[in-house]
Design a protein around this motif. Sequence first.
Motif, PDB file in Angstrom:
ATOM      1  N   GLY A 365      94.812 105.904  48.475  1.00  0.00           N
ATOM      2  CA  GLY A 365      95.075 104.564  48.978  1.00  0.00           C
ATOM      3  C   GLY A 365      94.762 104.372  50.445  1.00  0.00           C
ATOM      4  O   GLY A 365      94.697 103.216  50.901  1.00  0.00           O
ATOM      5  N   GLN A 366      94.607 105.441  51.208  1.00  0.00           N
ATOM      6  CA  GLN A 366      94.281 105.284  52.621  1.00  0.00           C
ATOM      7  C   GLN A 366      92.805 104.864  52.771  1.00  0.00           C
ATOM      8  O   GLN A 366      91.957 105.150  51.922  1.00  0.00           O
ATOM      9  CB  GLN A 366      94.542 106.574  53.393  1.00  0.00           C
ATOM     10  N   THR A 367      92.529 104.214  53.899  1.00  0.00           N
ATOM     11  CA  THR A 367      91.214 103.602  54.097  1.00  0.00           C
ATOM     12  C   THR A 367      90.226 104.601  54.694  1.00  0.00           C
ATOM     13  O   THR A 367      90.544 105.349  55.626  1.00  0.00           O
ATOM     14  CB  THR A 367      91.331 102.389  55.038  1.00  0.00           C
ATOM     15  N   ILE A 368      89.015 104.578  54.146  1.00  0.00           N
ATOM     16  CA  ILE A 368      87.868 105.318  54.712  1.00  0.00           C
ATOM     17  C   ILE A 368      86.714 104.336  54.814  1.00  0.00           C
ATOM     18  O   ILE A 368      86.297 103.741  53.814  1.00  0.00           O
ATOM     19  CB  ILE A 368      87.469 106.522  53.846  1.00  0.00           C
ATOM     20  N   ARG A 369      86.198 104.158  56.027  1.00  0.00           N
ATOM     21  CA  ARG A 369      85.117 103.213  56.245  1.00  0.00           C
ATOM     22  C   ARG A 369      83.812 103.966  56.539  1.00  0.00           C
ATOM     23  O   ARG A 369      83.801 104.950  57.281  1.00  0.00           O
ATOM     24  CB  ARG A 369      85.449 102.284  57.419  1.00  0.00           C
ATOM     25  N   ILE A 370      82.713 103.470  55.978  1.00  0.00           N
ATOM     26  CA  ILE A 370      81.369 104.029  56.191  1.00  0.00           C
ATOM     27  C   ILE A 370      80.486 102.910  56.727  1.00  0.00           C
ATOM     28  O   ILE A 370      80.497 101.790  56.195  1.00  0.00           O
ATOM     29  CB  ILE A 370      80.786 104.605  54.887  1.00  0.00           C
ATOM     30  N   GLY A 371      79.707 103.195  57.779  1.00  0.00           N
ATOM     31  CA  GLY A 371      78.866 102.152  58.363  1.00  0.00           C
ATOM     32  C   GLY A 371      77.728 102.733  59.183  1.00  0.00           C
ATOM     33  O   GLY A 371      77.607 103.947  59.377  1.00  0.00           O
ATOM     34  N   SER A 372      76.892 101.818  59.669  1.00  0.00           N
ATOM     35  CA  SER A 372      75.759 102.207  60.511  1.00  0.00           C
ATOM     36  C   SER A 372      75.482 101.083  61.488  1.00  0.00           C
ATOM     37  O   SER A 372      75.771  99.906  61.221  1.00  0.00           O
ATOM     38  CB  SER A 372      74.516 102.495  59.659  1.00  0.00           C
ATOM     39  N   ARG A 373      74.913 101.444  62.633  1.00  0.00           N
ATOM     40  CA  ARG A 373      74.504 100.474  63.645  1.00  0.00           C
ATOM     41  C   ARG A 373      73.333 101.064  64.416  1.00  0.00           C
ATOM     42  O   ARG A 373      73.129 102.283  64.416  1.00  0.00           O
ATOM     43  CB  ARG A 373      75.676 100.127  64.572  1.00  0.00           C
ATOM     44  N   ALA A 374      72.609 100.198  65.112  1.00  0.00           N
ATOM     45  CA  ALA A 374      71.416 100.664  65.830  1.00  0.00           C
ATOM     46  C   ALA A 374      71.136  99.741  66.995  1.00  0.00           C
ATOM     47  O   ALA A 374      71.488  98.553  66.991  1.00  0.00           O
ATOM     48  CB  ALA A 374      70.214 100.726  64.896  1.00  0.00           C
ATOM     49  N   ASP A 375      70.483 100.296  68.016  1.00  0.00           N
ATOM     50  CA  ASP A 375      69.953  99.489  69.120  1.00  0.00           C
ATOM     51  C   ASP A 375      68.514  99.927  69.356  1.00  0.00           C
ATOM     52  O   ASP A 375      67.903 100.579  68.494  1.00  0.00           O
ATOM     53  CB  ASP A 375      70.818  99.627  70.378  1.00  0.00           C
TER      54      ASP A 375
END
Length: 455
Positions: A365-375
Amino acid sequence: MAVALTSVATTTRSILLREAEHRINGLLAQETGEFANFEKRGVDPDTGRRFDDPARLVRVFLERQYADPDEELLGLVGRTDRDPAQFIQPRDIPVAVPLHEDADARRRIYDSPDATGVLDRPSGEIRWAKVSVARPGGEPEAAFVVAFHPARELRGADDVFRVLLAISAVALLLTTGIGWVVAGRILLPVRLVRTAAAEITEQDLTRRIPVRGRDDVAALAETFNAMLDRLERAFAAQREFVDDAGHELRTPITIVRGHLELMGDDPAEREETVRLVTDELDRMSRIVEDLLLLAKAERPDFVTPEPVQLAELTADVYVKARTLGERDWQLAEVADRETHAVDPQRITQAMVQLAQNAVQHTTAGQTIRIGSRADDTHVELYVADSGPGVQPQDAEVIFERFRRGTARRGARGSGAGLGLSIVRAIAEAHGGRVRLHDTEGGGATFVLTLEEART
Protein backbone atom coordinates in the motif's frame (compact mmCIF):
# COMPACT_ATOMS: atom_id res chain seq x y z
CA MET A 1 76.94 13.35 -41.35
CA ALA A 2 80.28 11.59 -41.96
CA VAL A 3 79.26 10.92 -45.56
CA ALA A 4 78.13 14.54 -46.00
CA LEU A 5 81.36 16.00 -44.57
CA THR A 6 83.52 13.64 -46.66
CA SER A 7 81.53 14.60 -49.75
CA VAL A 8 82.07 18.29 -49.00
CA ALA A 9 85.82 17.79 -48.60
CA THR A 10 86.07 15.69 -51.77
CA THR A 11 83.98 18.16 -53.77
CA THR A 12 86.11 21.07 -52.53
CA ARG A 13 89.28 19.25 -53.59
CA SER A 14 87.82 18.58 -57.03
CA ILE A 15 86.87 22.26 -57.40
CA LEU A 16 90.34 23.39 -56.35
CA LEU A 17 91.96 20.97 -58.80
CA ARG A 18 89.74 22.23 -61.63
CA GLU A 19 90.58 25.80 -60.77
CA ALA A 20 94.29 24.91 -60.77
CA GLU A 21 93.90 23.30 -64.20
CA HIS A 22 92.16 26.44 -65.49
CA ARG A 23 94.88 28.69 -64.10
CA ILE A 24 97.67 26.56 -65.60
CA ASN A 25 95.97 26.30 -68.98
CA GLY A 26 95.27 30.02 -68.92
CA LEU A 27 98.85 30.85 -68.03
CA LEU A 28 100.21 28.65 -70.84
CA ALA A 29 97.77 30.17 -73.32
CA GLN A 30 98.65 33.69 -72.17
CA GLU A 31 102.43 33.22 -72.52
CA THR A 32 102.26 31.54 -75.91
CA GLY A 33 99.76 34.17 -77.09
CA GLU A 34 102.11 36.98 -76.07
CA PHE A 35 105.01 35.35 -77.91
CA ALA A 36 102.92 34.77 -81.06
CA ASN A 37 101.88 38.43 -80.99
CA PHE A 38 105.52 39.54 -80.53
CA GLU A 39 106.57 37.32 -83.42
CA LYS A 40 104.05 38.99 -85.73
CA ARG A 41 104.57 42.60 -84.70
CA GLY A 42 107.88 42.83 -82.85
CA VAL A 43 110.97 44.56 -84.32
CA ASP A 44 114.62 44.06 -83.60
CA PRO A 45 115.84 46.96 -81.42
CA ASP A 46 119.21 46.85 -83.10
CA THR A 47 118.02 47.08 -86.71
CA GLY A 48 114.54 48.58 -86.29
CA ARG A 49 113.15 45.98 -88.68
CA ARG A 50 111.25 42.73 -88.32
CA PHE A 51 113.15 39.78 -86.88
CA ASP A 52 114.65 37.51 -89.50
CA ASP A 53 116.61 35.36 -87.05
CA PRO A 54 114.53 32.97 -84.87
CA ALA A 55 117.26 32.78 -82.27
CA ARG A 56 117.39 36.56 -82.05
CA LEU A 57 113.58 36.71 -81.80
CA VAL A 58 113.47 34.29 -78.91
CA ARG A 59 116.37 35.92 -77.10
CA VAL A 60 114.88 39.43 -77.26
CA PHE A 61 111.45 38.22 -76.17
CA LEU A 62 112.87 36.37 -73.16
CA GLU A 63 114.82 39.43 -72.09
CA ARG A 64 111.52 41.29 -71.71
CA GLN A 65 109.66 38.57 -69.75
CA TYR A 66 109.48 37.57 -66.11
CA ALA A 67 108.38 34.06 -65.25
CA ASP A 68 105.62 33.42 -62.70
CA PRO A 69 106.15 31.07 -59.76
CA ASP A 70 106.55 27.42 -60.83
CA GLU A 71 106.91 28.59 -64.44
CA GLU A 72 109.87 28.27 -66.85
CA LEU A 73 110.28 30.25 -70.10
CA LEU A 74 112.78 28.71 -72.52
CA GLY A 75 113.96 29.47 -76.00
CA LEU A 76 115.22 26.40 -77.84
CA VAL A 77 117.33 26.69 -80.99
CA GLY A 78 117.80 23.62 -83.14
CA ARG A 79 121.24 22.04 -83.56
CA THR A 80 122.58 19.12 -85.40
CA ASP A 81 123.18 17.29 -82.12
CA ARG A 82 120.42 15.97 -79.86
CA ASP A 83 120.21 18.76 -77.28
CA PRO A 84 118.88 22.05 -78.66
CA ALA A 85 120.60 25.19 -77.47
CA GLN A 86 118.52 27.13 -74.97
CA PHE A 87 117.94 30.63 -73.73
CA ILE A 88 116.25 30.67 -70.33
CA GLN A 89 114.53 33.18 -68.17
CA PRO A 90 116.18 32.57 -64.75
CA ARG A 91 113.77 31.48 -62.04
CA ASP A 92 114.12 29.35 -58.93
CA ILE A 93 111.91 26.31 -59.48
CA PRO A 94 111.06 24.23 -56.36
CA VAL A 95 111.60 20.89 -58.08
CA ALA A 96 114.52 18.49 -58.03
CA VAL A 97 115.31 18.80 -61.75
CA PRO A 98 113.90 21.85 -63.60
CA LEU A 99 113.32 21.62 -67.33
CA HIS A 100 116.33 23.75 -68.28
CA GLU A 101 118.54 21.15 -66.56
CA ASP A 102 116.84 18.11 -68.14
CA ALA A 103 118.26 17.68 -71.66
CA ASP A 104 116.15 14.63 -72.46
CA ALA A 105 112.93 16.43 -71.52
CA ARG A 106 113.88 19.47 -73.62
CA ARG A 107 114.56 17.27 -76.65
CA ARG A 108 111.20 15.45 -76.27
CA ILE A 109 109.31 18.74 -76.09
CA TYR A 110 111.25 20.28 -78.98
CA ASP A 111 110.68 17.25 -81.21
CA SER A 112 106.98 16.85 -80.30
CA PRO A 113 104.54 17.74 -83.12
CA ASP A 114 101.97 18.95 -80.54
CA ALA A 115 101.62 22.53 -79.36
CA THR A 116 100.80 21.52 -75.76
CA GLY A 117 101.22 18.46 -73.61
CA VAL A 118 102.05 16.85 -70.32
CA LEU A 119 105.42 15.36 -69.60
CA ASP A 120 105.69 12.76 -66.85
CA ARG A 121 109.13 12.58 -65.30
CA PRO A 122 110.48 10.82 -62.21
CA SER A 123 111.38 14.24 -60.81
CA GLY A 124 107.90 15.70 -61.35
CA GLU A 125 105.18 16.37 -63.89
CA ILE A 126 105.48 19.24 -66.40
CA ARG A 127 102.63 20.97 -68.26
CA TRP A 128 104.05 22.66 -71.35
CA ALA A 129 103.14 24.68 -74.43
CA LYS A 130 105.36 25.81 -77.30
CA VAL A 131 105.40 28.03 -80.36
CA SER A 132 107.73 26.98 -83.17
CA VAL A 133 109.57 29.71 -85.08
CA ALA A 134 110.96 29.36 -88.63
CA ARG A 135 111.69 32.29 -90.89
CA PRO A 136 112.22 31.73 -94.62
CA GLY A 137 115.93 31.64 -95.09
CA GLY A 138 116.45 32.03 -91.35
CA GLU A 139 118.70 29.54 -89.66
CA PRO A 140 118.51 27.73 -87.41
CA GLU A 141 114.86 26.85 -86.48
CA ALA A 142 113.78 27.77 -82.91
CA ALA A 143 110.89 27.29 -80.45
CA PHE A 144 109.52 29.24 -77.53
CA VAL A 145 108.51 26.90 -74.63
CA VAL A 146 106.44 27.63 -71.54
CA ALA A 147 106.79 24.93 -68.88
CA PHE A 148 104.77 24.85 -65.70
CA HIS A 149 105.42 22.63 -62.69
CA PRO A 150 101.95 21.94 -61.10
CA ALA A 151 103.21 20.05 -58.06
CA ARG A 152 102.79 22.98 -55.67
CA GLU A 153 99.33 23.87 -57.03
CA LEU A 154 98.15 20.30 -56.69
CA ARG A 155 99.76 19.97 -53.28
CA GLY A 156 97.82 23.06 -52.16
CA ALA A 157 94.55 21.41 -53.13
CA ASP A 158 95.57 18.27 -51.24
CA ASP A 159 96.50 20.35 -48.20
CA VAL A 160 93.08 22.01 -48.22
CA PHE A 161 91.49 18.57 -48.58
CA ARG A 162 93.38 17.24 -45.55
CA VAL A 163 92.50 20.33 -43.50
CA LEU A 164 88.84 19.90 -44.39
CA LEU A 165 88.98 16.23 -43.42
CA ALA A 166 90.55 17.14 -40.07
CA ILE A 167 87.94 19.84 -39.42
CA SER A 168 85.20 17.44 -40.48
CA ALA A 169 86.50 14.77 -38.11
CA VAL A 170 86.49 17.22 -35.20
CA ALA A 171 83.03 18.47 -36.16
CA LEU A 172 81.79 14.89 -36.44
CA LEU A 173 83.13 14.03 -32.99
CA LEU A 174 81.57 17.14 -31.46
CA THR A 175 78.27 16.53 -33.22
CA THR A 176 78.29 12.88 -32.20
CA GLY A 177 78.87 13.83 -28.58
CA ILE A 178 76.17 16.50 -28.62
CA GLY A 179 73.79 14.20 -30.49
CA TRP A 180 74.46 11.41 -28.00
CA VAL A 181 73.62 13.69 -25.07
CA VAL A 182 70.56 15.24 -26.72
CA ALA A 183 69.25 11.90 -27.98
CA GLY A 184 69.77 10.44 -24.53
CA ARG A 185 67.68 13.20 -22.98
CA ILE A 186 65.01 12.86 -25.65
CA LEU A 187 64.84 9.08 -25.35
CA LEU A 188 64.95 9.04 -21.54
CA PRO A 189 61.14 8.77 -21.28
CA VAL A 190 61.26 5.87 -23.75
CA ARG A 191 63.78 4.09 -21.52
CA LEU A 192 61.55 4.83 -18.53
CA VAL A 193 58.64 3.27 -20.42
CA ARG A 194 60.73 0.18 -21.13
CA THR A 195 61.96 -0.02 -17.53
CA ALA A 196 58.47 0.46 -16.13
CA ALA A 197 57.07 -2.18 -18.47
CA ALA A 198 59.79 -4.61 -17.35
CA GLU A 199 59.08 -3.95 -13.66
CA ILE A 200 55.29 -4.17 -13.85
CA THR A 201 53.82 -7.33 -12.41
CA GLU A 202 50.32 -8.43 -11.55
CA GLN A 203 51.05 -7.65 -7.91
CA ASP A 204 52.35 -4.09 -8.55
CA LEU A 205 50.54 -1.94 -11.11
CA THR A 206 51.03 1.32 -9.24
CA ARG A 207 54.21 2.47 -11.03
CA ARG A 208 53.73 5.45 -13.37
CA ILE A 209 56.02 7.34 -15.70
CA PRO A 210 56.61 11.04 -14.95
CA VAL A 211 55.38 13.18 -17.85
CA ARG A 212 57.40 16.25 -18.79
CA GLY A 213 56.72 18.58 -21.71
CA ARG A 214 54.14 18.39 -24.48
CA ASP A 215 56.00 16.51 -27.23
CA ASP A 216 55.36 13.09 -28.77
CA VAL A 217 57.40 11.30 -26.10
CA ALA A 218 55.31 12.95 -23.38
CA ALA A 219 52.19 11.83 -25.26
CA LEU A 220 53.62 8.29 -25.34
CA ALA A 221 54.19 8.40 -21.57
CA GLU A 222 50.64 9.65 -20.99
CA THR A 223 49.24 6.88 -23.19
CA PHE A 224 51.31 4.29 -21.34
CA ASN A 225 50.13 5.64 -17.98
CA ALA A 226 46.52 5.50 -19.19
CA MET A 227 47.06 1.89 -20.23
CA LEU A 228 48.46 1.13 -16.77
CA ASP A 229 45.38 2.76 -15.21
CA ARG A 230 43.12 0.50 -17.26
CA LEU A 231 45.20 -2.57 -16.37
CA GLU A 232 45.18 -1.65 -12.70
CA ARG A 233 41.40 -1.23 -12.75
CA ALA A 234 40.99 -4.51 -14.61
CA PHE A 235 43.21 -6.44 -12.18
CA ALA A 236 41.53 -4.73 -9.21
CA ALA A 237 38.12 -5.71 -10.55
CA GLN A 238 39.37 -9.26 -11.03
CA ARG A 239 40.78 -9.48 -7.52
CA GLU A 240 37.66 -7.85 -6.10
CA PHE A 241 35.50 -10.36 -7.95
CA VAL A 242 37.51 -13.27 -6.58
CA ASP A 243 37.54 -11.86 -3.05
CA ASP A 244 33.84 -11.03 -3.10
CA ALA A 245 32.89 -14.39 -4.58
CA GLY A 246 34.99 -16.26 -2.04
CA HIS A 247 33.62 -14.20 0.85
CA GLU A 248 29.96 -14.35 -0.10
CA LEU A 249 29.86 -17.95 -1.32
CA ARG A 250 31.63 -19.32 1.73
CA THR A 251 28.54 -18.96 3.95
CA PRO A 252 25.99 -20.69 1.68
CA ILE A 253 28.48 -23.46 0.93
CA THR A 254 28.97 -24.00 4.66
CA ILE A 255 25.20 -24.04 5.19
CA VAL A 256 24.66 -26.54 2.36
CA ARG A 257 27.44 -28.81 3.58
CA GLY A 258 26.23 -28.67 7.19
CA HIS A 259 22.65 -29.58 6.30
CA LEU A 260 23.73 -32.40 4.02
CA GLU A 261 26.03 -33.83 6.68
CA LEU A 262 23.29 -33.72 9.32
CA MET A 263 20.48 -34.93 7.07
CA GLY A 264 18.80 -38.03 8.51
CA ASP A 265 16.54 -40.72 7.06
CA ASP A 266 13.26 -39.10 8.06
CA PRO A 267 11.38 -38.09 4.85
CA ALA A 268 10.11 -34.83 6.33
CA GLU A 269 13.60 -33.91 7.49
CA ARG A 270 15.04 -34.79 4.12
CA GLU A 271 12.40 -32.66 2.36
CA GLU A 272 13.15 -29.70 4.60
CA THR A 273 16.91 -30.14 4.05
CA VAL A 274 16.44 -30.26 0.28
CA ARG A 275 14.33 -27.10 0.45
CA LEU A 276 16.98 -25.26 2.48
CA VAL A 277 19.81 -26.46 0.25
CA THR A 278 17.92 -25.49 -2.91
CA ASP A 279 17.25 -22.03 -1.47
CA GLU A 280 20.95 -21.53 -0.66
CA LEU A 281 21.96 -22.76 -4.10
CA ASP A 282 19.55 -20.31 -5.72
CA ARG A 283 21.04 -17.52 -3.64
CA MET A 284 24.55 -18.60 -4.68
CA SER A 285 23.46 -18.55 -8.31
CA ARG A 286 22.11 -15.00 -7.97
CA ILE A 287 25.33 -13.84 -6.32
CA VAL A 288 27.45 -15.33 -9.10
CA GLU A 289 25.26 -13.78 -11.80
CA ASP A 290 25.45 -10.37 -10.13
CA LEU A 291 29.23 -10.60 -9.75
CA LEU A 292 29.60 -11.57 -13.40
CA LEU A 293 27.45 -8.61 -14.39
CA LEU A 294 29.65 -6.26 -12.34
CA ALA A 295 32.75 -7.74 -13.96
CA LYS A 296 31.27 -7.17 -17.45
CA ALA A 297 30.65 -3.53 -16.52
CA GLU A 298 34.40 -2.88 -17.02
CA ARG A 299 34.16 -3.87 -20.70
CA PRO A 300 33.73 -1.12 -23.34
CA ASP A 301 30.81 -2.98 -24.95
CA PHE A 302 28.85 -3.22 -21.70
CA VAL A 303 26.40 -0.58 -22.95
CA THR A 304 25.23 0.17 -26.49
CA PRO A 305 23.50 3.58 -26.63
CA GLU A 306 20.82 3.97 -29.26
CA PRO A 307 17.95 6.37 -30.06
CA VAL A 308 15.27 5.92 -27.40
CA GLN A 309 11.98 7.67 -26.64
CA LEU A 310 12.17 8.55 -22.93
CA ALA A 311 8.40 8.42 -22.48
CA GLU A 312 8.20 4.90 -23.89
CA LEU A 313 11.20 3.75 -21.83
CA THR A 314 9.72 5.19 -18.61
CA ALA A 315 6.33 3.55 -19.31
CA ASP A 316 8.00 0.15 -19.96
CA VAL A 317 9.85 0.37 -16.64
CA TYR A 318 6.64 1.29 -14.85
CA VAL A 319 4.75 -1.67 -16.33
CA LYS A 320 7.52 -4.15 -15.42
CA ALA A 321 7.97 -2.76 -11.90
CA ARG A 322 4.27 -3.13 -11.02
CA THR A 323 4.67 -6.92 -10.91
CA LEU A 324 7.29 -6.74 -8.15
CA GLY A 325 4.84 -6.23 -5.30
CA GLU A 326 1.51 -4.83 -4.24
CA ARG A 327 2.37 -1.19 -3.83
CA ASP A 328 0.73 2.08 -4.80
CA TRP A 329 2.66 2.39 -8.09
CA GLN A 330 2.50 5.81 -9.70
CA LEU A 331 3.87 6.99 -13.06
CA ALA A 332 5.02 10.51 -12.25
CA GLU A 333 6.40 13.05 -14.70
CA VAL A 334 7.53 11.73 -18.09
CA ALA A 335 10.08 13.35 -20.43
CA ASP A 336 8.62 13.41 -23.93
CA ARG A 337 11.70 13.48 -26.15
CA GLU A 338 14.19 11.25 -27.96
CA THR A 339 17.67 10.69 -26.60
CA HIS A 340 20.75 8.90 -27.88
CA ALA A 341 22.37 8.70 -24.45
CA VAL A 342 21.08 5.38 -23.13
CA ASP A 343 21.16 1.63 -23.63
CA PRO A 344 17.45 0.80 -23.03
CA GLN A 345 18.11 -2.73 -21.76
CA ARG A 346 20.73 -1.66 -19.20
CA ILE A 347 18.70 1.34 -18.04
CA THR A 348 15.62 -0.87 -17.65
CA GLN A 349 17.73 -3.31 -15.64
CA ALA A 350 18.94 -0.52 -13.34
CA MET A 351 15.48 1.01 -12.89
CA VAL A 352 13.88 -2.38 -12.13
CA GLN A 353 16.63 -3.01 -9.59
CA LEU A 354 15.86 0.33 -7.92
CA ALA A 355 12.16 -0.56 -7.95
CA GLN A 356 12.96 -3.95 -6.36
CA ASN A 357 15.01 -2.18 -3.73
CA ALA A 358 12.05 0.13 -3.02
CA VAL A 359 9.71 -2.85 -2.72
CA GLN A 360 12.04 -4.50 -0.19
CA HIS A 361 11.96 -1.42 2.02
CA THR A 362 8.25 -0.58 1.84
CA THR A 363 5.07 -2.36 2.86
CA ALA A 364 1.88 -3.13 0.96
CA GLY A 365 0.00 0.00 0.00
CA GLN A 366 2.92 2.41 0.31
CA THR A 367 3.63 4.66 -2.67
CA ILE A 368 6.44 4.13 -5.18
CA ARG A 369 6.77 6.68 -7.96
CA ILE A 370 8.67 6.19 -11.25
CA GLY A 371 9.45 9.10 -13.59
CA SER A 372 11.84 10.79 -15.97
CA ARG A 373 12.82 14.34 -16.88
CA ALA A 374 15.33 15.98 -19.20
CA ASP A 375 16.89 19.31 -20.11
CA ASP A 376 19.37 20.39 -22.78
CA THR A 377 22.33 18.68 -21.12
CA HIS A 378 21.06 15.82 -18.93
CA VAL A 379 18.53 13.01 -18.73
CA GLU A 380 17.24 11.85 -15.33
CA LEU A 381 15.22 8.75 -14.45
CA TYR A 382 14.19 8.17 -10.82
CA VAL A 383 12.44 5.85 -8.39
CA ALA A 384 11.01 7.44 -5.24
CA ASP A 385 9.51 5.44 -2.35
CA SER A 386 7.70 6.40 0.84
CA GLY A 387 9.53 3.99 3.11
CA PRO A 388 11.69 4.71 6.16
CA GLY A 389 14.45 6.39 4.08
CA VAL A 390 18.20 5.90 4.36
CA GLN A 391 20.26 6.72 7.44
CA PRO A 392 22.93 9.40 6.80
CA GLN A 393 25.72 7.03 7.81
CA ASP A 394 24.42 4.45 5.31
CA ALA A 395 24.15 6.82 2.32
CA GLU A 396 27.90 6.67 1.67
CA VAL A 397 28.20 2.88 1.61
CA ILE A 398 25.03 1.39 0.15
CA PHE A 399 26.39 1.61 -3.43
CA GLU A 400 29.44 -0.52 -2.55
CA ARG A 401 29.50 -4.25 -3.07
CA PHE A 402 28.05 -6.39 -0.28
CA ARG A 403 27.38 -3.31 1.83
CA ARG A 404 23.92 -2.98 3.25
CA GLY A 405 24.62 -0.14 5.67
CA THR A 406 24.88 -0.08 9.40
CA ALA A 407 21.10 0.18 9.75
CA ARG A 408 18.72 -1.56 7.37
CA ARG A 409 15.74 0.44 6.14
CA GLY A 410 13.51 -2.46 6.78
CA ALA A 411 13.52 -6.12 7.67
CA ARG A 412 12.38 -7.35 4.28
CA GLY A 413 14.63 -8.82 1.61
CA SER A 414 17.62 -11.10 1.73
CA GLY A 415 19.79 -9.76 -1.05
CA ALA A 416 23.59 -10.01 -1.12
CA GLY A 417 24.11 -6.26 -1.31
CA LEU A 418 24.97 -6.16 -5.00
CA GLY A 419 21.84 -4.53 -6.44
CA LEU A 420 22.82 -0.90 -5.92
CA SER A 421 26.39 -1.68 -7.01
CA ILE A 422 24.96 -2.90 -10.32
CA VAL A 423 22.91 0.29 -10.64
CA ARG A 424 25.99 2.44 -10.08
CA ALA A 425 28.01 0.39 -12.60
CA ILE A 426 25.32 0.86 -15.26
CA ALA A 427 25.17 4.62 -14.60
CA GLU A 428 28.95 5.02 -14.79
CA ALA A 429 29.09 2.92 -17.97
CA HIS A 430 26.81 5.56 -19.52
CA GLY A 431 29.13 8.32 -18.34
CA GLY A 432 26.64 9.31 -15.64
CA ARG A 433 26.05 8.71 -11.93
CA VAL A 434 23.41 7.62 -9.44
CA ARG A 435 22.30 9.99 -6.67
CA LEU A 436 20.36 9.48 -3.48
CA HIS A 437 18.27 12.07 -1.63
CA ASP A 438 15.31 12.05 0.72
CA THR A 439 11.79 11.94 -0.66
CA GLU A 440 9.54 14.82 0.33
CA GLY A 441 7.23 13.48 3.03
CA GLY A 442 9.57 10.61 3.89
CA GLY A 443 11.37 7.88 2.00
CA ALA A 444 14.30 7.69 -0.42
CA THR A 445 14.67 8.78 -4.04
CA PHE A 446 17.29 7.24 -6.32
CA VAL A 447 18.11 9.26 -9.47
CA LEU A 448 20.02 8.09 -12.55
CA THR A 449 21.65 11.16 -14.13
CA LEU A 450 22.96 10.69 -17.70
CA GLU A 451 24.51 13.16 -20.11
CA GLU A 452 22.20 14.11 -22.95
CA ALA A 453 23.21 13.28 -26.53
CA ARG A 454 20.47 14.80 -28.65
CA THR A 455 20.73 15.02 -32.45
